[in-house]
Design a protein around this motif. Structure first.
Motif, PDB file in Angstrom:
ATOM      1  N   ILE A 136       0.838  -1.200   0.000  1.00 56.61           N
ATOM      2  CA  ILE A 136       0.000   0.000   0.000  1.00 56.61           C
ATOM      3  C   ILE A 136       0.870   1.247   0.000  1.00 56.61           C
ATOM      4  N   LYS A 137       1.908   1.259   0.827  1.00 57.66           N
ATOM      5  CA  LYS A 137       2.803   2.417   0.917  1.00 57.66           C
ATOM      6  C   LYS A 137       3.417   2.747  -0.439  1.00 57.66           C
ATOM      7  N   VAL A 138       3.828   1.729  -1.187  1.00 54.85           N
ATOM      8  CA  VAL A 138       4.407   1.944  -2.515  1.00 54.85           C
ATOM      9  C   VAL A 138       3.354   2.454  -3.492  1.00 54.85           C
ATOM     10  N   TRP A 139       2.207   1.785  -3.543  1.00 58.23           N
ATOM     11  CA  TRP A 139       1.200   2.144  -4.540  1.00 58.23           C
ATOM     12  C   TRP A 139       0.557   3.501  -4.257  1.00 58.23           C
ATOM     13  N   LEU A 140       0.623   3.961  -3.013  1.00 60.08           N
ATOM     14  CA  LEU A 140       0.117   5.297  -2.714  1.00 60.08           C
ATOM     15  C   LEU A 140       0.906   6.386  -3.432  1.00 60.08           C
ATOM     16  N   LEU A 141       2.097   6.058  -3.892  1.00 57.85           N
ATOM     17  CA  LEU A 141       2.855   7.013  -4.697  1.00 57.85           C
ATOM     18  C   LEU A 141       2.153   7.278  -6.021  1.00 57.85           C
ATOM     19  N   PHE A 142       1.352   6.326  -6.482  1.00 55.02           N
ATOM     20  CA  PHE A 142       0.732   6.425  -7.795  1.00 55.02           C
ATOM     21  C   PHE A 142      -0.767   6.759  -7.731  1.00 55.02           C
ATOM     22  N   LEU A 265      14.100   6.642 -10.022  1.00 55.49           N
ATOM     23  CA  LEU A 265      13.382   6.539  -8.755  1.00 55.49           C
ATOM     24  C   LEU A 265      13.888   5.365  -7.923  1.00 55.49           C
ATOM     25  N   ILE A 266      14.127   4.247  -8.591  1.00 60.60           N
ATOM     26  CA  ILE A 266      14.601   3.055  -7.880  1.00 60.60           C
ATOM     27  C   ILE A 266      15.971   3.322  -7.258  1.00 60.60           C
ATOM     28  N   GLU A 267      16.840   3.994  -7.987  1.00 61.69           N
ATOM     29  CA  GLU A 267      18.182   4.282  -7.480  1.00 61.69           C
ATOM     30  C   GLU A 267      18.126   5.258  -6.306  1.00 61.69           C
ATOM     31  N   ARG A 268      17.286   6.286  -6.411  1.00 66.74           N
ATOM     32  CA  ARG A 268      17.164   7.222  -5.302  1.00 66.74           C
ATOM     33  C   ARG A 268      16.590   6.531  -4.060  1.00 66.74           C
ATOM     34  N   ASN A 269      15.642   5.625  -4.274  1.00 70.01           N
ATOM     35  CA  ASN A 269      15.084   4.882  -3.156  1.00 70.01           C
ATOM     36  C   ASN A 269      16.107   3.934  -2.547  1.00 70.01           C
ATOM     37  N   ARG A 270      16.972   3.391  -3.382  1.00 66.43           N
ATOM     38  CA  ARG A 270      18.024   2.487  -2.883  1.00 66.43           C
ATOM     39  C   ARG A 270      18.925   3.210  -1.894  1.00 66.43           C
ATOM     40  N   GLN A 271      19.101   4.488  -2.097  1.00 67.97           N
ATOM     41  CA  GLN A 271      19.962   5.281  -1.212  1.00 67.97           C
ATOM     42  C   GLN A 271      19.244   5.654   0.085  1.00 67.97           C
ATOM     43  N   SER A 272      17.951   5.928   0.003  1.00 70.08           N
ATOM     44  CA  SER A 272      17.217   6.412   1.181  1.00 70.08           C
ATOM     45  C   SER A 272      16.392   5.336   1.878  1.00 70.08           C
ATOM     46  N   ARG A 273      16.042   4.261   1.139  1.00 71.40           N
ATOM     47  CA  ARG A 273      15.305   3.128   1.697  1.00 71.40           C
ATOM     48  C   ARG A 273      13.959   3.541   2.306  1.00 71.40           C
ATOM     49  N   VAL A 274      13.249   4.380   1.603  1.00 71.61           N
ATOM     50  CA  VAL A 274      11.913   4.787   2.043  1.00 71.61           C
ATOM     51  C   VAL A 274      10.887   3.700   1.737  1.00 71.61           C
ATOM     52  N   PHE A 275      10.977   3.143   0.518  1.00 73.54           N
ATOM     53  CA  PHE A 275      10.047   2.117   0.073  1.00 73.54           C
ATOM     54  C   PHE A 275      10.761   0.775  -0.048  1.00 73.54           C
ATOM     55  N   ASN A 276      10.008  -0.307   0.084  1.00 72.68           N
ATOM     56  CA  ASN A 276      10.533  -1.637  -0.179  1.00 72.68           C
ATOM     57  C   ASN A 276      10.974  -1.688  -1.645  1.00 72.68           C
ATOM     58  N   GLU A 277      12.257  -1.969  -1.871  1.00 76.39           N
ATOM     59  CA  GLU A 277      12.813  -1.870  -3.231  1.00 76.39           C
ATOM     60  C   GLU A 277      12.150  -2.842  -4.197  1.00 76.39           C
ATOM     61  N   GLU A 278      11.936  -4.072  -3.768  1.00 76.63           N
ATOM     62  CA  GLU A 278      11.333  -5.066  -4.652  1.00 76.63           C
ATOM     63  C   GLU A 278       9.912  -4.665  -5.042  1.00 76.63           C
ATOM     64  N   LEU A 279       9.147  -4.178  -4.068  1.00 80.73           N
ATOM     65  CA  LEU A 279       7.769  -3.787  -4.345  1.00 80.73           C
ATOM     66  C   LEU A 279       7.702  -2.530  -5.205  1.00 80.73           C
ATOM     67  N   THR A 281       9.986  -1.608  -7.422  1.00 79.81           N
ATOM     68  CA  THR A 281      10.389  -2.041  -8.768  1.00 79.81           C
ATOM     69  C   THR A 281       9.233  -2.738  -9.481  1.00 79.81           C
ATOM     70  N   MET A 282       8.523  -3.583  -8.752  1.00 85.44           N
ATOM     71  CA  MET A 282       7.382  -4.295  -9.333  1.00 85.44           C
ATOM     72  C   MET A 282       6.270  -3.323  -9.722  1.00 85.44           C
ATOM     73  N   ALA A 283       5.989  -2.346  -8.853  1.00 83.33           N
ATOM     74  CA  ALA A 283       4.929  -1.378  -9.144  1.00 83.33           C
ATOM     75  C   ALA A 283       5.275  -0.551 -10.374  1.00 83.33           C
ATOM     76  N   LEU A 284       6.508  -0.076 -10.459  1.00 85.75           N
ATOM     77  CA  LEU A 284       6.929   0.707 -11.620  1.00 85.75           C
ATOM     78  C   LEU A 284       6.871  -0.123 -12.895  1.00 85.75           C
ATOM     79  N   SER A 285       7.257  -1.379 -12.801  1.00 88.88           N
ATOM     80  CA  SER A 285       7.189  -2.262 -13.966  1.00 88.88           C
ATOM     81  C   SER A 285       5.750  -2.425 -14.438  1.00 88.88           C
ATOM     82  N   ARG A 286       4.827  -2.565 -13.498  1.00 85.06           N
ATOM     83  CA  ARG A 286       3.422  -2.709 -13.874  1.00 85.06           C
ATOM     84  C   ARG A 286       2.880  -1.420 -14.475  1.00 85.06           C
TER      85      ARG A 286
END
Length: 293
Positions: A136-142, A265-279, A281-286
């Motif tokens: 939910i936290k990831v998809w709320l970005l969209f 976005l994935i790279e910036r998140n990798r540095q800050s770890r705000v969102f679960n990286e796998e989730l 990446t999956m959301a952006l792919s979808r």
């Protein structure tokens, strides 16, 4: 005290109001109070509310229209139940909705807020939103992936977290609240169809789209500030294109730009770890592949 307090703001919904009220008063879980707040209606809604004879109904009438945020916060202040549920005056709840949600909350003590699946057509299909907190936290970005009128909250969480709706995000007050709570509360969606969410021309998304879009932009930007990102107009347009599943895979340049933006976005998140990286990446792919949740 009732097990559940249901908050129903009303403003000029006489056409659908009685059906919405009936779907709550005829619930299989009967230990409830229905707090109906008429926000200065001029179409006969107040008269319908006056005629309701069920003693579980608490009626509040505003002499003038004060806006839904004021009504919602007033409802939170008045609610006495262990759980607080939302309901809109133009939707229909499945008759076991409150029983199913209360059971889920009873069994999952760590959950502060839960929504449900829903349909916009009596014959389906059923819309299921992301179920667990990190999704939910990831998809709320969209997009707003918790259906507001389907929500149930713990009153203890409302008090502990001082949950109130914010007037500064007109016509996106629920989207702002879920994003705010995603950092301090546990969110969930039940994968069952428990709501008929009525689509019609009078909804906010149709009548106040520009204001809603501005609020959504500020909400998303606040989320991305955790990644140290301040989007330009062009970058924000790219995010909206992803969120609305509008990337044209047949246009190589457009597709490449979307992939590049997603990787950034994935790279910036990798540095800050705000969102679960796998989730994430999956959301952006979808989003890129135009495969909604």
């Amino acid at each position: 005290m009732p097990k559940i307090s249901v908050i129903m703001p009303v403003y000029n919904n006489a056409l659908y109001l009685q059906e919405a009220v009936n779907s709550i008063l005829l619930q299989t879980l009967t230990d409830l109070e229905l707090i109906i707040i008429d926000d200065g209606s001029t179409d006969g809604s107040a008269g319908i509310i006056h005629e309701i004879g069920d003693t579980r109904v608490r009626k509040i009438f505003h002499s003038e229209n004060m806006g839904i945020v004021t009504s919602l916060n007033q409802g939170l202040d008045l609610a006495r139940g262990q759980y607080i549920a939302r309901m809109d005056s133009d939707d229909i709840a499945a008759l076991n909705r409150l029983e199913v949600q209360a059971y889920f909350m009873d069994q999952n003590r760590s959950i502060d807020v839960c929504g449900t699946g829903y349909t916009t057509n009596y014959l389906g299909p059923v819309k299921l939103n992301p179920m667990n907190h990190e999704e939910i936290k990831v998809w709320l970005l969209f997009y707003c992936c918790i259906l507001h009128p389907s929500v149930m909250m713990r009153r203890s969480s409302v008090n502990r977290l001082h949950i109130r709706y914010d007037h500064n995000y007109p016509h996106a007050e629920d989207y702002e609240l879920w994003n705010r709570l995603s950092t301090c509360a546990q969110l969930a969606n039940i994968p069952h169809n428990l709501m008929y969410y009525r689509l019609h021309g009078g909804q906010v998304s149709n009548t106040h789209r520009a204001i809603q879009d501005d609020s959504a932009r500020r909400i998303r930007q606040r989320q991305l500030s955790g990644l140290g990102i301040q989007l330009s107009d062009e970058e924000y347009a790219q995010l909206v294109k992803l969120a609305e599943f509008r990337v044209n895979a047949e246009n190589y340049e457009e597709y490449q730009a979307a992939v590049g933006f997603a990787n950034w976005l994935i790279e910036r998140n990798r540095q800050s770890r705000v969102f679960n990286e796998e989730l994430l990446t999956m959301a952006l792919s979808r989003c890129i592949s135009r495969v909604p949740y």
